[in-house]
Scaffold this motif. Sequence first.
Motif, PDB file in Angstrom:
ATOM      1  N   ALA A   1      -8.110   3.134  -4.601  1.00  0.00           N
ATOM      2  CA  ALA A   1      -9.328   2.535  -4.045  1.00  0.00           C
ATOM      3  C   ALA A   1     -10.607   3.060  -4.684  1.00  0.00           C
TER       4      ALA A   1
ATOM      5  N   THR B   1      -4.311   2.863  -1.146  1.00  0.00           N
ATOM      6  CA  THR B   1      -5.693   2.999  -0.688  1.00  0.00           C
ATOM      7  C   THR B   1      -6.078   4.423  -0.324  1.00  0.00           C
TER       8      THR B   1
ATOM      9  N   ASP C   1       0.864  -1.176   0.000  1.00  0.00           N
ATOM     10  CA  ASP C   1       0.000   0.000   0.000  1.00  0.00           C
ATOM     11  C   ASP C   1       0.903   1.228   0.000  1.00  0.00           C
TER      12      ASP C   1
ATOM     13  N   GLY D   1      -8.306  -1.474   0.245  1.00  0.00           N
ATOM     14  CA  GLY D   1      -9.329  -0.471  -0.050  1.00  0.00           C
ATOM     15  C   GLY D   1     -10.723  -0.946   0.321  1.00  0.00           C
TER      16      GLY D   1
END
Length: 280
Positions: A219, A244, A3, A259
């Motif tokens: 996301a 995300t 991420d 997400g």
Amino acid sequence: MIDLHVHSVYSDGTNTPEELVRMAEERGLAAIALTDHDTVGGIVPLLDAAAGSSVEAVTGIELSAECDRGTMHILGYFIDHTCEKLLEKINIVREGREERNVEILKKLNKLGYVLTWSDVVQEAGADVVGRPHFAAALVKRRHVKTRKAAFDLLLAKGRPAYVERYRYTACECIDLIRQAGGISVLAHPATIYMPDDQLKGLVKGLARNGLGGIEAYYAEHHPENMARFSEWAQELGLICTGGTDFHGGNTPDLRLGSGFGQLHVPDEALEQLKAAKARI
């Protein structure tokens, strides 16, 4: 799973860097990038926490850029968080944000929403105070039911309590990230409200000025957006990155790493960023 777009209490997230590392371990993430807004205050705690974990910590930042239509943010990866020029420039942004906060508070009070600076600061984390903290304070004071309502009614661009603040141009952000030894990436391009041909032209121009990547995996991007931005990246020689935009309790339906459940950022995105960094 990785991420590359995460926020902490040092900007407008609700988790400390240490908590983010623990959450990443629990979620089985191999790496996270801390990309707080206009601050590097959380980088040292992140690196310290990650040193004894299975999670690789990537130093990052998210800079706000001038944008007439929508929102433009430039992410910086593998930055030197001690770079004097970077610290000097983001301090100017901080001063502009502080001036803006004073004006927002004045506007809210003038509109009849009883709120004190103490109310806002209590909602803030360790560093930057911004509109999300005003929204949280408005909810706590029961002026509105949700933070989204606070933005929709009062704090979003064009609403009665909105106040513009100082931002650098996108090219200035890219150059600042370069001076700090980092790789610049255009964040969530779908938040820039332009027709496709104009947006692609903008990305092409930024690439000519040193942009290193585009955040295709995001996301809130629809699959067609991810496909389109990935195609642009390939055509323009940019790295496809993703994340995300995790803010903890400020985005309660969004999970670190995945997400809303469908996001998967390829590990090769991080490898390509590392390769680009090695070429600097």
